[in-house]
Design a protein around this motif. Structure first.
Motif, PDB file in Angstrom:
ATOM      1  N   GLN A 238       0.821  -1.205   0.000  1.00 41.97           N
ATOM      2  CA  GLN A 238       0.000   0.000   0.000  1.00 41.97           C
ATOM      3  C   GLN A 238       0.854   1.255   0.000  1.00 41.97           C
ATOM      4  OE1 GLN A 238      -3.244   0.014  -0.543  1.00 41.97           O
ATOM      5  NE2 GLN A 238      -2.855  -2.150  -0.835  1.00 41.97           N
ATOM      6  N   LEU A 239       1.959   1.198   0.729  1.00 38.34           N
ATOM      7  CA  LEU A 239       2.822   2.374   0.786  1.00 38.34           C
ATOM      8  C   LEU A 239       3.776   2.435  -0.406  1.00 38.34           C
ATOM      9  CD1 LEU A 239       2.747   4.722   2.630  1.00 38.34           C
ATOM     10  CD2 LEU A 239       4.652   3.785   3.897  1.00 38.34           C
ATOM     11  N   HIS A 240       4.134   1.271  -0.946  1.00 39.11           N
ATOM     12  CA  HIS A 240       4.931   1.303  -2.186  1.00 39.11           C
ATOM     13  C   HIS A 240       4.187   2.142  -3.216  1.00 39.11           C
ATOM     14  CE1 HIS A 240       6.692  -2.863  -0.985  1.00 39.11           C
ATOM     15  NE2 HIS A 240       7.455  -1.894  -0.557  1.00 39.11           N
ATOM     16  N   LYS A 241       2.903   1.820  -3.351  1.00 37.43           N
ATOM     17  CA  LYS A 241       2.062   2.467  -4.346  1.00 37.43           C
ATOM     18  C   LYS A 241       1.935   3.973  -4.084  1.00 37.43           C
ATOM     19  CE  LYS A 241      -1.761  -0.241  -4.608  1.00 37.43           C
ATOM     20  NZ  LYS A 241      -3.136  -0.664  -4.858  1.00 37.43           N
ATOM     21  N   LEU A 242       1.522   4.266  -2.860  1.00 37.78           N
ATOM     22  CA  LEU A 242       1.261   5.661  -2.534  1.00 37.78           C
ATOM     23  C   LEU A 242       2.498   6.529  -2.587  1.00 37.78           C
ATOM     24  CD1 LEU A 242      -1.557   5.243  -0.309  1.00 37.78           C
ATOM     25  CD2 LEU A 242      -0.771   7.580  -0.514  1.00 37.78           C
ATOM     26  N   SER A 243       3.601   5.986  -2.091  1.00 34.63           N
ATOM     27  CA  SER A 243       4.823   6.799  -2.040  1.00 34.63           C
ATOM     28  C   SER A 243       5.336   7.065  -3.450  1.00 34.63           C
ATOM     29  CB  SER A 243       5.886   6.108  -1.188  1.00 34.63           C
ATOM     30  OG  SER A 243       6.163   4.821  -1.714  1.00 34.63           O
ATOM     31  N   ALA A 244       5.182   6.096  -4.355  1.00 32.27           N
ATOM     32  CA  ALA A 244       5.656   6.320  -5.727  1.00 32.27           C
ATOM     33  C   ALA A 244       4.795   7.390  -6.398  1.00 32.27           C
ATOM     34  CB  ALA A 244       5.609   5.026  -6.527  1.00 32.27           C
ATOM     35  N   TYR A 245       3.519   7.396  -6.031  1.00 31.26           N
ATOM     36  CA  TYR A 245       2.617   8.403  -6.588  1.00 31.26           C
ATOM     37  C   TYR A 245       3.020   9.801  -6.097  1.00 31.26           C
ATOM     38  CZ  TYR A 245      -1.765  10.833  -7.495  1.00 31.26           C
ATOM     39  OH  TYR A 245      -2.701  11.731  -7.917  1.00 31.26           O
ATOM     40  N   TYR A 246       3.290   9.891  -4.807  1.00 32.66           N
ATOM     41  CA  TYR A 246       3.629  11.201  -4.250  1.00 32.66           C
ATOM     42  C   TYR A 246       5.067  11.621  -4.569  1.00 32.66           C
ATOM     43  CZ  TYR A 246      -0.522  11.865  -1.380  1.00 32.66           C
ATOM     44  OH  TYR A 246      -1.793  12.090  -0.958  1.00 32.66           O
ATOM     45  N   ALA A 247       6.012  10.723  -4.223  1.00 36.37           N
ATOM     46  CA  ALA A 247       7.414  11.151  -4.228  1.00 36.37           C
ATOM     47  C   ALA A 247       8.067  11.032  -5.599  1.00 36.37           C
ATOM     48  CB  ALA A 247       8.203  10.333  -3.209  1.00 36.37           C
ATOM     49  N   LEU A 248       7.545  10.140  -6.461  1.00 32.80           N
ATOM     50  CA  LEU A 248       8.141  10.001  -7.795  1.00 32.80           C
ATOM     51  C   LEU A 248       7.204  10.560  -8.861  1.00 32.80           C
ATOM     52  CD1 LEU A 248       9.557   6.357  -7.476  1.00 32.80           C
ATOM     53  CD2 LEU A 248      10.693   8.525  -6.963  1.00 32.80           C
ATOM     54  N   ASP A 249       6.052  11.034  -8.425  1.00 35.48           N
ATOM     55  CA  ASP A 249       5.062  11.609  -9.336  1.00 35.48           C
ATOM     56  C   ASP A 249       4.705  10.631 -10.455  1.00 35.48           C
ATOM     57  OD1 ASP A 249       3.339  13.683  -9.971  1.00 35.48           O
ATOM     58  OD2 ASP A 249       4.684  14.497 -11.491  1.00 35.48           O
ATOM     59  N   LEU A 250       4.625   9.363 -10.096  1.00 39.21           N
ATOM     60  CA  LEU A 250       4.435   8.305 -11.088  1.00 39.21           C
ATOM     61  C   LEU A 250       2.952   8.170 -11.453  1.00 39.21           C
ATOM     62  CD1 LEU A 250       6.586   6.598 -12.355  1.00 39.21           C
ATOM     63  CD2 LEU A 250       6.237   4.884 -10.601  1.00 39.21           C
ATOM     64  N   HIS A 251       2.683   8.253 -12.754  1.00 42.62           N
ATOM     65  CA  HIS A 251       1.318   8.124 -13.262  1.00 42.62           C
ATOM     66  C   HIS A 251       1.274   7.032 -14.316  1.00 42.62           C
ATOM     67  CE1 HIS A 251       1.191  12.000 -11.307  1.00 42.62           C
ATOM     68  NE2 HIS A 251      -0.126  11.973 -11.386  1.00 42.62           N
ATOM     69  N   GLU A 252       0.070   6.590 -14.614  1.00 38.23           N
ATOM     70  CA  GLU A 252      -0.127   5.475 -15.530  1.00 38.23           C
ATOM     71  C   GLU A 252       0.501   5.704 -16.904  1.00 38.23           C
ATOM     72  OE1 GLU A 252      -4.261   4.490 -16.029  1.00 38.23           O
ATOM     73  OE2 GLU A 252      -3.702   2.988 -17.513  1.00 38.23           O
ATOM     74  N   THR A 253       0.578   6.943 -17.320  1.00 39.68           N
ATOM     75  CA  THR A 253       1.078   7.252 -18.665  1.00 39.68           C
ATOM     76  C   THR A 253       2.610   7.328 -18.727  1.00 39.68           C
ATOM     77  OG1 THR A 253       0.650   9.510 -18.033  1.00 39.68           O
ATOM     78  CG2 THR A 253      -0.937   8.485 -19.539  1.00 39.68           C
ATOM     79  N   ASP A 254       3.267   7.129 -17.593  1.00 38.85           N
ATOM     80  CA  ASP A 254       4.724   7.324 -17.571  1.00 38.85           C
ATOM     81  C   ASP A 254       5.514   6.149 -18.133  1.00 38.85           C
ATOM     82  OD1 ASP A 254       5.324   9.914 -16.534  1.00 38.85           O
ATOM     83  OD2 ASP A 254       4.385   9.274 -14.664  1.00 38.85           O
ATOM     84  N   ILE A 255       6.671   6.508 -18.677  1.00 36.88           N
ATOM     85  CA  ILE A 255       7.687   5.501 -18.987  1.00 36.88           C
ATOM     86  C   ILE A 255       8.770   5.727 -17.949  1.00 36.88           C
ATOM     87  CG2 ILE A 255       9.364   4.689 -20.698  1.00 36.88           C
ATOM     88  CD1 ILE A 255       7.357   5.675 -22.802  1.00 36.88           C
ATOM     89  N   TYR A 256       8.985   4.703 -17.170  1.00 36.75           N
ATOM     90  CA  TYR A 256       9.730   4.887 -15.922  1.00 36.75           C
ATOM     91  C   TYR A 256      10.967   4.016 -15.915  1.00 36.75           C
ATOM     92  CZ  TYR A 256      10.520   3.942 -10.896  1.00 36.75           C
ATOM     93  OH  TYR A 256      11.062   3.758  -9.652  1.00 36.75           O
ATOM     94  N   TRP A 257      12.050   4.592 -15.426  1.00 34.28           N
ATOM     95  CA  TRP A 257      13.293   3.822 -15.327  1.00 34.28           C
ATOM     96  C   TRP A 257      13.897   4.024 -13.934  1.00 34.28           C
ATOM     97  CZ3 TRP A 257      18.499   4.988 -18.306  1.00 34.28           C
ATOM     98  CH2 TRP A 257      19.385   3.928 -18.072  1.00 34.28           C
ATOM     99  N   CYS A 258      13.975   2.922 -13.199  1.00 34.08           N
ATOM    100  CA  CYS A 258      14.657   2.915 -11.905  1.00 34.08           C
ATOM    101  C   CYS A 258      15.965   2.172 -12.162  1.00 34.08           C
ATOM    102  CB  CYS A 258      13.811   2.184 -10.867  1.00 34.08           C
ATOM    103  SG  CYS A 258      14.680   1.797  -9.340  1.00 34.08           S
ATOM    104  N   THR A 259      17.085   2.829 -11.927  1.00 31.70           N
ATOM    105  CA  THR A 259      18.374   2.216 -12.300  1.00 31.70           C
ATOM    106  C   THR A 259      18.884   1.232 -11.246  1.00 31.70           C
ATOM    107  OG1 THR A 259      19.609   4.036 -11.321  1.00 31.70           O
ATOM    108  CG2 THR A 259      19.055   4.231 -13.666  1.00 31.70           C
ATOM    109  N   ALA A 260      18.203   1.127 -10.120  1.00 29.09           N
ATOM    110  CA  ALA A 260      18.716   0.280  -9.030  1.00 29.09           C
ATOM    111  C   ALA A 260      18.562  -1.207  -9.342  1.00 29.09           C
ATOM    112  CB  ALA A 260      17.973   0.609  -7.739  1.00 29.09           C
ATOM    113  N   ASP A 261      19.518  -1.984  -8.878  1.00 37.70           N
ATOM    114  CA  ASP A 261      19.436  -3.440  -8.993  1.00 37.70           C
ATOM    115  C   ASP A 261      18.488  -3.956  -7.903  1.00 37.70           C
ATOM    116  OD1 ASP A 261      21.384  -5.813 -10.189  1.00 37.70           O
ATOM    117  OD2 ASP A 261      20.476  -6.300  -8.244  1.00 37.70           O
ATOM    118  N   PRO A 262      17.685  -4.995  -8.219  1.00 40.31           N
ATOM    119  CA  PRO A 262      16.784  -5.514  -7.174  1.00 40.31           C
ATOM    120  C   PRO A 262      17.526  -6.072  -5.954  1.00 40.31           C
ATOM    121  CG  PRO A 262      16.095  -6.283  -9.330  1.00 40.31           C
ATOM    122  CD  PRO A 262      17.436  -5.627  -9.519  1.00 40.31           C
ATOM    123  N   GLY A 263      18.842  -6.285  -6.061  1.00 41.52           N
ATOM    124  CA  GLY A 263      19.611  -6.720  -4.894  1.00 41.52           C
ATOM    125  C   GLY A 263      19.600  -5.679  -3.781  1.00 41.52           C
ATOM    126  N   TRP A 264      19.232  -4.464  -4.124  1.00 47.13           N
ATOM    127  CA  TRP A 264      19.099  -3.374  -3.154  1.00 47.13           C
ATOM    128  C   TRP A 264      17.617  -3.068  -3.056  1.00 47.13           C
ATOM    129  CZ3 TRP A 264      20.159   2.338  -4.763  1.00 47.13           C
ATOM    130  CH2 TRP A 264      20.062   3.174  -3.651  1.00 47.13           C
TER     131      TRP A 264
END
Ligand code: ATP
Ligand code: MG
Length: 585
Positions: A238-264
């Motif tokens: 629930q917070l993954h979702k909400l925080s990405a909306y607020y802090a990364l301004d992530l919307h359905e229309t976005d093309i998004y790139w997170c450069t982090a490896d899932p090991g982190w």
């Protein structure tokens, strides 16, 4: 002005649920009826359901969910429907291999699509997912598999041969190895993933996990010592979702790139879960950092939201803004950074180079999601971590004794960053380190181990980790302030600052500095930098010694390991270096 408070609640009290949605879910967790909030049979909440299956009802089944780009630039696309079917197959494979819900599934692989499918399939099956950095050596891999009581390991043939083959049968819980890139396998207990996936059922009903069921086990970066195994539960989504909306301004229309490896943890919370939950298209690049490649991918893929780390930004700065000018990055509309303090210089460089600033945000493996951020809608103060996320209560506290803390209300005072317990993605334990876990909490606060100040507008400013603070001639000095001042000088690419014992001052400030390409490390430059430090910070805070290095020691998540710089300076044993990445001297 608020009054000084000394809180006196009892240890062991149940943390309050701050957010309504988390309460709503927990009320349903024991019920057998379908949950009205998301329709999972038997009630409950499951990260994979939120990230994937929920999109079927929302008309997003054929939308591009994940575009994978190989080191050689091969592109493989997965729609939401593809990921749903593939992750279901993986969940079926787990069942077939005798891994019931609750099993611990580890991955040791580069950023391959199979890793993403396995993560989601594991969660769908109600099992626990733990990603490891593929660059770990055999010992860190073994100790993490042991501590995490791994039941299954997903890896590649070459990693298996080089790092796992000789000892894995000694681990009593580890019953199977799944090889991503093998067509067949003769060794008992090893299975070719593709062959099993081909035969597996693509319709696997999501396991009705409950809000508090364990979902993820993540190891911390190991910046300050031996990495800890951090436990997260399904309602964290629930917070993954909400925080990405607020802090990364992530919307359905976005093309998004997170450069982090899932090991982190960043590469899982915001590299897998949050973007899929929000129905965006995400880019996954298999290759390691390379300035030209990154600019090219940003241009080619028309990335709109980009989440990266200060170390990468500093490397882009080191390569120069001219390089960036050759690319059309006009699609980019939001840049964010996490992992280390983001020097004000880097925020401003972002604005000059991309036309938009970097938005710094703060969180930890333990918090599971972003807690403090420079949101899209708020003014940015370069060098500040920003404001607490809605629903998150942040304070600065001072310890009175081993049981009590007081909150600091006056602005601009240094205190330990604390969070009111009860947010959905709060960690639920350090695996097998109950005492250490308990030690993080006082009177309803989680103490982060980071020091910060808050200004009169409520913005938080990182000072340093409590362990890294330097005490020199009665002054308390945060390494970040000194490093940022040095970074302002055009010759400096990176700086790491420590306190070095001194008979008169207690500690003196010593800086390790990596220079920009082509800059010679001369005595004259050293004097110039010492002078620059004195001018910017004053004699009491400025570094007294500067040592040039080709690069600074960093963790695999890109954090400067100051404890290593310090131990080496003092001739002490290096301590745990399992997460050490670059260490060129
Ligand atoms: P370990 O706990 O093993 O020493 P670690 O703390 O580096 O490693 P992570 O959970 O990956 O492990 O990192 C969280 C820490 O990173 C924070 O406690 C903080 O010190 C630092 N950090 C993260 N984001 C920021 C930021 N925006 N500004 C300053 N520091 C940050
Ligand atoms: Mg930490």
């Amino acid at each position: 002005m608020c009054a000084r408070m000394i809180e006196k609640s009892l240890p062991g009290e149940t943390p309050p649920n701050l957010l309504d949605y988390s309460r709503a879910y927990s009320e349903f967790q024991w019920q057998q009826a379908p949950c009205p909030l998301h329709g999972l049979p038997c009630g409950g909440i499951n990260i994979a359901h939120e990230a994937l299956d929920s999109h079927l009802d929302q008309g997003r089944a054929d939308k591009l969910a994940l575009r994978w780009i190989s080191k050689q630039d091969r592109v493989v696309d997965y729609s939401y429907r593809d990921l749903i079917r593939q992750s279901s197959r993986f969940a079926s494979v787990l069942a077939q291999l005798g891994c019931p819900p609750g099993s611990r599934v580890f991955s040791l692989a580069g950023r391959l699509p199979e890793l993403y499918i396995a993560a989601l399939g594991t969660l769908k099956a109600g099992s626990v997912f733990t990603p490891l950095f593929s660059a770990f050596g055999p010992e860190p891999i073994r100790s993490r598999l042991e501590l995490g009581e791994a039941n299954l390991l997903l890896t590649t043939q070459s990693l298996y041969r080089k790092k796992v083959r000789t000892w894995w049968r000694e681990l009593p819980n580890l019953r199977a190895i799944l090889l991503i890139d093998a067509d067949s396998c003769d060794e008992p207990g090893c299975h070719p993933m593709a062959a099993l996936m081909d035969k597996a059922d693509p319709d696997f009903p999501c396991y009705p996990t409950r809000a508090e069921d364990m979902a993820l086990l993540h190891f911390t970066s190991g910046t300050t010592g031996k990495p800890k195994g951090v436990v997260h539960v399904h309602q964290a989504v629930q917070l993954h979702k909400l925080s990405a909306y607020y802090a990364l301004d992530l919307h359905e229309t976005d093309i998004y790139w997170c450069t982090a490896d899932p090991g982190w943890v960043t590469g899982t919370s915001y590299g897998i879960i949050a973007p899929l939950c929000l129905g965006v298209t995400m880019i996954v690049d298999e290759a390691e950092f390379n300035v030209e490649r990154w600019y090219r991918l940003l241009q080619q893929q028309k990335v709109t939201v980009w989440y990266t780390a200060p170390t990468a930004i500093r490397m882009l700065m080191k390569a120069g803004a001219d390089l960036c000018a050759d690319y059309d990055l006009s699609a980019l509309r939001f840049l964010a950074s996490v992992g280390e303090p983001l020097n004000p210089e880097a925020v401003i460089w972002g604005e000059r180079t991309f036309g938009i600033p970097f938005h710094d945000n703060w969180w930890q493996t333990e918090t599971g999601a972003i807690m403090i951020a420079n949101y899209a809608s708020q003014a940015i103060k370069p060098g500040s971590m920003g404001l607490p996320l809605p629903g998150i209560t942040v304070a600065l506290v001072r310890s009175l004794d081993s049981n009590q803390v007081e909150t600091i209300c006056e602005p601009d005072q240094v205190g330990e960053l604390a969070l009111k317990t009860g947010w959905p993605s709060m960690f639920r334990g350090y695996l097998h380190q109950e005492e250490k876990y308990r030690h993080c909490f006082r009177q309803g606060w989680y103490l982060s181990g980071d020091l910060a100040t808050r200004d009169d507008q409520g913005y938080y400013w990182f000072v340093g980790r409590a362990d890294d603070l330097i005490k020199s001639s009665g002054h308390l000095i945060g390494p970040f302030e000194v490093e940022s001042a040095l970074m302002e000088h055009q010759a400096v690419a990176e700086a790491g600052v420590i306190g070095k014992p001194d008979p008169i001052a207690g500690e003196l400030v010593k800086a390790f500095v990596a220079l920009k390409p082509g800059v010679e490390p001369t005595d004259e430059l050293r004097k110039l930098l010492l002078g620059h430090g004195r001018k910017r910070l004053g004699a009491a805070v400025a570094p007294k010694e500067i040592e040039f290095r080709n690069a600074l020691p960093k963790t695999r998540s890109g954090k400067i390991m100051r404890r290593l710089l310090k131990n080496r300076e003092l001739g002490l044993p290096e301590g745990d270096t399992s997460t050490l990445e670059s260490d060129e001297q």
